[in-house]
Design a protein around this motif. Structure first.
Motif, PDB file in Angstrom:
ATOM      1  N   THR A   2       3.538  28.347  -0.826  1.00 35.43           N
ATOM      2  CA  THR A   2       2.572  28.040   0.237  1.00 35.43           C
ATOM      3  C   THR A   2       3.145  28.381   1.604  1.00 35.43           C
ATOM      4  N   MET A   3       2.377  29.109   2.382  1.00 34.02           N
ATOM      5  CA  MET A   3       2.761  29.428   3.756  1.00 34.02           C
ATOM      6  C   MET A   3       2.069  28.450   4.699  1.00 34.02           C
ATOM      7  N   ASP A   4       2.830  27.830   5.575  1.00 37.31           N
ATOM      8  CA  ASP A   4       2.308  26.843   6.508  1.00 37.31           C
ATOM      9  C   ASP A   4       1.965  27.503   7.843  1.00 37.31           C
ATOM     10  N   TYR A   5       0.769  27.198   8.344  1.00 35.54           N
ATOM     11  CA  TYR A   5       0.313  27.717   9.630  1.00 35.54           C
ATOM     12  C   TYR A   5       0.196  26.569  10.633  1.00 35.54           C
ATOM     13  N   VAL A   6       0.612  26.844  11.877  1.00 34.78           N
ATOM     14  CA  VAL A   6       0.563  25.836  12.938  1.00 34.78           C
ATOM     15  C   VAL A   6      -0.110  26.441  14.169  1.00 34.78           C
ATOM     16  N   ALA A   7      -0.663  25.579  15.006  1.00 33.05           N
ATOM     17  CA  ALA A   7      -1.312  26.015  16.252  1.00 33.05           C
ATOM     18  C   ALA A   7      -0.293  25.942  17.384  1.00 33.05           C
ATOM     19  N   VAL A   8      -0.051  27.071  18.057  1.00 30.80           N
ATOM     20  CA  VAL A   8       0.978  27.115  19.086  1.00 30.80           C
ATOM     21  C   VAL A   8       0.443  27.742  20.362  1.00 30.80           C
ATOM     22  N   ALA A   9       1.132  27.439  21.459  1.00 28.04           N
ATOM     23  CA  ALA A   9       0.856  28.062  22.755  1.00 28.04           C
ATOM     24  C   ALA A   9       2.151  28.018  23.560  1.00 28.04           C
ATOM     25  N   HIS A  10       2.223  28.857  24.610  1.00 32.39           N
ATOM     26  CA  HIS A  10       3.410  28.859  25.453  1.00 32.39           C
ATOM     27  C   HIS A  10       3.466  27.555  26.251  1.00 32.39           C
ATOM     28  N   ALA A  11       4.671  27.095  26.523  1.00 29.24           N
ATOM     29  CA  ALA A  11       4.851  25.820  27.217  1.00 29.24           C
ATOM     30  C   ALA A  11       4.147  25.811  28.580  1.00 29.24           C
ATOM     31  N   ASP A  12       4.215  26.925  29.299  1.00 30.66           N
ATOM     32  CA  ASP A  12       3.554  26.982  30.611  1.00 30.66           C
ATOM     33  C   ASP A  12       2.036  26.937  30.462  1.00 30.66           C
ATOM     34  N   PHE A  13       1.511  27.605  29.444  1.00 32.33           N
ATOM     35  CA  PHE A  13       0.074  27.587  29.205  1.00 32.33           C
ATOM     36  C   PHE A  13      -0.384  26.168  28.889  1.00 32.33           C
ATOM     37  N   VAL A  14       0.395  25.462  28.106  1.00 35.21           N
ATOM     38  CA  VAL A  14       0.049  24.072  27.761  1.00 35.21           C
ATOM     39  C   VAL A  14       0.037  23.208  29.011  1.00 35.21           C
ATOM     40  N   ALA A  15       1.066  23.360  29.854  1.00 38.11           N
ATOM     41  CA  ALA A  15       1.152  22.552  31.071  1.00 38.11           C
ATOM     42  C   ALA A  15      -0.030  22.810  32.006  1.00 38.11           C
ATOM     43  N   GLN A  16      -0.489  24.052  32.063  1.00 43.77           N
ATOM     44  CA  GLN A  16      -1.562  24.393  32.991  1.00 43.77           C
ATOM     45  C   GLN A  16      -2.958  24.190  32.409  1.00 43.77           C
ATOM     46  N   GLN A  17      -3.132  24.546  31.150  1.00 41.81           N
ATOM     47  CA  GLN A  17      -4.469  24.547  30.559  1.00 41.81           C
ATOM     48  C   GLN A  17      -4.748  23.362  29.626  1.00 41.81           C
ATOM     49  N   LEU A  18      -3.685  22.830  29.016  1.00 47.78           N
ATOM     50  CA  LEU A  18      -3.878  21.767  28.026  1.00 47.78           C
ATOM     51  C   LEU A  18      -2.909  20.606  28.279  1.00 47.78           C
ATOM     52  N   PRO A  19      -2.954  20.007  29.482  1.00 47.38           N
ATOM     53  CA  PRO A  19      -1.999  18.926  29.784  1.00 47.38           C
ATOM     54  C   PRO A  19      -2.154  17.724  28.867  1.00 47.38           C
ATOM     55  N   LYS A  20      -3.340  17.536  28.313  1.00 43.02           N
ATOM     56  CA  LYS A  20      -3.559  16.422  27.381  1.00 43.02           C
ATOM     57  C   LYS A  20      -3.537  16.878  25.921  1.00 43.02           C
ATOM     58  N   GLY A  21      -3.116  18.117  25.729  1.00 39.82           N
ATOM     59  CA  GLY A  21      -3.039  18.640  24.373  1.00 39.82           C
ATOM     60  C   GLY A  21      -4.352  19.246  23.915  1.00 39.82           C
ATOM     61  N   LEU A  22      -4.347  19.800  22.714  1.00 39.99           N
ATOM     62  CA  LEU A  22      -5.545  20.388  22.121  1.00 39.99           C
ATOM     63  C   LEU A  22      -6.344  19.287  21.440  1.00 39.99           C
ATOM     64  N   THR A  23      -7.600  19.158  21.809  1.00 36.42           N
ATOM     65  CA  THR A  23      -8.429  18.078  21.277  1.00 36.42           C
ATOM     66  C   THR A  23      -9.766  18.628  20.779  1.00 36.42           C
ATOM     67  N   ALA A  24     -10.511  17.761  20.137  1.00 37.26           N
ATOM     68  CA  ALA A  24     -11.844  18.140  19.645  1.00 37.26           C
ATOM     69  C   ALA A  24     -12.801  18.419  20.796  1.00 37.26           C
ATOM     70  N   HIS A  25     -12.427  18.016  22.011  1.00 38.64           N
ATOM     71  CA  HIS A  25     -13.317  18.173  23.158  1.00 38.64           C
ATOM     72  C   HIS A  25     -12.989  19.388  24.027  1.00 38.64           C
ATOM     73  N   ASN A  26     -11.783  19.973  23.836  1.00 38.78           N
ATOM     74  CA  ASN A  26     -11.422  21.078  24.730  1.00 38.78           C
ATOM     75  C   ASN A  26     -11.046  22.376  24.010  1.00 38.78           C
ATOM     76  N   PHE A  27     -11.016  22.373  22.673  1.00 43.34           N
ATOM     77  CA  PHE A  27     -10.554  23.581  21.974  1.00 43.34           C
ATOM     78  C   PHE A  27     -11.448  24.787  22.272  1.00 43.34           C
ATOM     79  N   HIS A  28     -12.728  24.539  22.530  1.00 43.63           N
ATOM     80  CA  HIS A  28     -13.662  25.639  22.781  1.00 43.63           C
ATOM     81  C   HIS A  28     -13.502  26.236  24.175  1.00 43.63           C
ATOM     82  N   GLN A  29     -12.673  25.615  25.010  1.00 41.78           N
ATOM     83  CA  GLN A  29     -12.508  26.097  26.381  1.00 41.78           C
ATOM     84  C   GLN A  29     -11.346  27.083  26.527  1.00 41.78           C
ATOM     85  N   VAL A  30     -10.477  27.151  25.531  1.00 42.29           N
ATOM     86  CA  VAL A  30      -9.291  28.013  25.638  1.00 42.29           C
ATOM     87  C   VAL A  30      -9.408  29.179  24.649  1.00 42.29           C
ATOM     88  N   PRO A  31      -8.831  30.335  24.989  1.00 41.38           N
ATOM     89  CA  PRO A  31      -8.894  31.486  24.073  1.00 41.38           C
ATOM     90  C   PRO A  31      -7.926  31.325  22.903  1.00 41.38           C
TER      91      PRO A  31
END
Length: 310
Positions: A167-196
């Motif tokens: 089994t190959m495991d897949y995870v959701a990742v982003a660059h640390a700077d992108f997270v700090a600027q675009q997802l300060p509260k993390g990826l949620t059910a309310h904001n996933f549609h706002q980021v590419p």
């Protein structure tokens, strides 16, 4: 049963693999007229059309059967070459155009599968790796264009044998700077549609499957960018393009260094992988199977018990 001319069979394979008569002629070092003559002779012997002269060219059902036969003949010759090389190390190898083709998903090529084939390639096996999504690689095997494939399909195809690889495991990742600027509260059910999300191509459903599973949603719509390379997806994420669901194997060091952030560390998408190949006795086929099996055991999580008993 009729004995088919090996040169005519290789000509048919070259036309299909190269996508045309001109390129087939170049590969076989013969004229385009000779390619047409060999194909017509083979079609006359079989008694039906083998290739649809369309754009792109494609084999008819009979053509697919003859293509598979041509590749089986290649496998037999590769076995013979291997045995002869052991008996007479100075003997010459097979022709370059007689390739041993396998289909492997891009993420496996980028992580664990390619090193598995090092020894075989160095030993002179004329291997050709065809890449596709793990949900589609089996179609290459079904059509007879490859002798084996790594796929997520867990049911053996007709005339083939199958074994679970792991089994190959897949995870959701982003660059640390992108997270700090675009997802300060993390990826949620309310904001996933706002980021590419950076996907492999339009056939890539991993991004949707991961988000749907993580947030228990029946259907999701994502803003997507497409980068048709496993390594390219990771580089795009590292450059701040957005979020991507990628193999944990491919980003392990970047996650450890803090360059990338696992956005949902409590969630992962499990993709079971299987090796399917023709159900034939062949030393070359057994060597391919053993090499992939060994590499998978080193890198992937063990197959589920249910899969082992399938």
């Amino acid at each position: 049963m009729s004995t088919f001319d090996p040169d005519a069979l290789e000509c048919l394979a070259a036309i299909i693999e190269e996508g045309g008569f001109e390129r087939a002629a170049q590969r076989l070092s013969i004229t385009q007229s000779a390619v047409s003559q060999r194909l017509r002779a083979l079609e006359a012997q079989v008694g039906t059309v083998l290739i649809v002269r369309s754009r792109p060219l494609k084999p008819t059902p009979a053509g697919q059967l003859m293509l598979k036969h041509a590749k089986m003949m290649r496998l037999l010759r590769a076995d013979l070459e291997k045995d002869l090389k052991e008996l007479a190390p100075s003997s010459t190898g097979g022709r370059e155009d007689e390739r041993i083709s396998v289909a492997i998903n891009a993420d496996s090529i980028a992580t664990w599968a390619l090193p598995a084939l090092d020894a075989l390639a160095r030993d002179g096996l004329p291997i050709e790796i065809i890449t596709d999504d793990q949900e589609f690689t089996h179609e290459w095997l079904r059509e007879g264009q490859v002798l084996g494939c790594v796929t997520s399909l867990g049911q053996a195809l007709r005339g083939c044998r199958m074994e679970p690889l792991g089994t190959m495991d897949y995870v959701a990742v982003a660059h640390a700077d992108f997270v700090a600027q675009q997802l300060p509260k993390g990826l949620t059910a309310h904001n996933f549609h706002q980021v590419p999300f950076v996907a492999f191509n339009r056939k890539d459903t991993l991004q949707h499957s991961f988000v749907a599973k993580a947030f228990k949603l029946p259907r999701v719509i994502l803003k997507q960018l497409f980068v048709p390379s496993s390594e390219g997806q990771i580089r795009a994420v590292a450059s701040g393009w957005g979020v991507s669901v990628v193999p944990e194997l491919g980003v392990r060091e970047r996650l450890a260094s803090g360059e990338l952030v696992n956005l949902l560390p409590r969630h992962r998408l499990d993709v079971p992988l299987h090796w399917h190949c023709w159900n034939l006795h062949s030393d070359v086929l057994e060597a391919l199977t053993a090499a992939l099996r060994t590499a998978a055991r080193r890198s992937l999580r063990p197959p589920a018990r249910a899969a082992q008993g399938a």
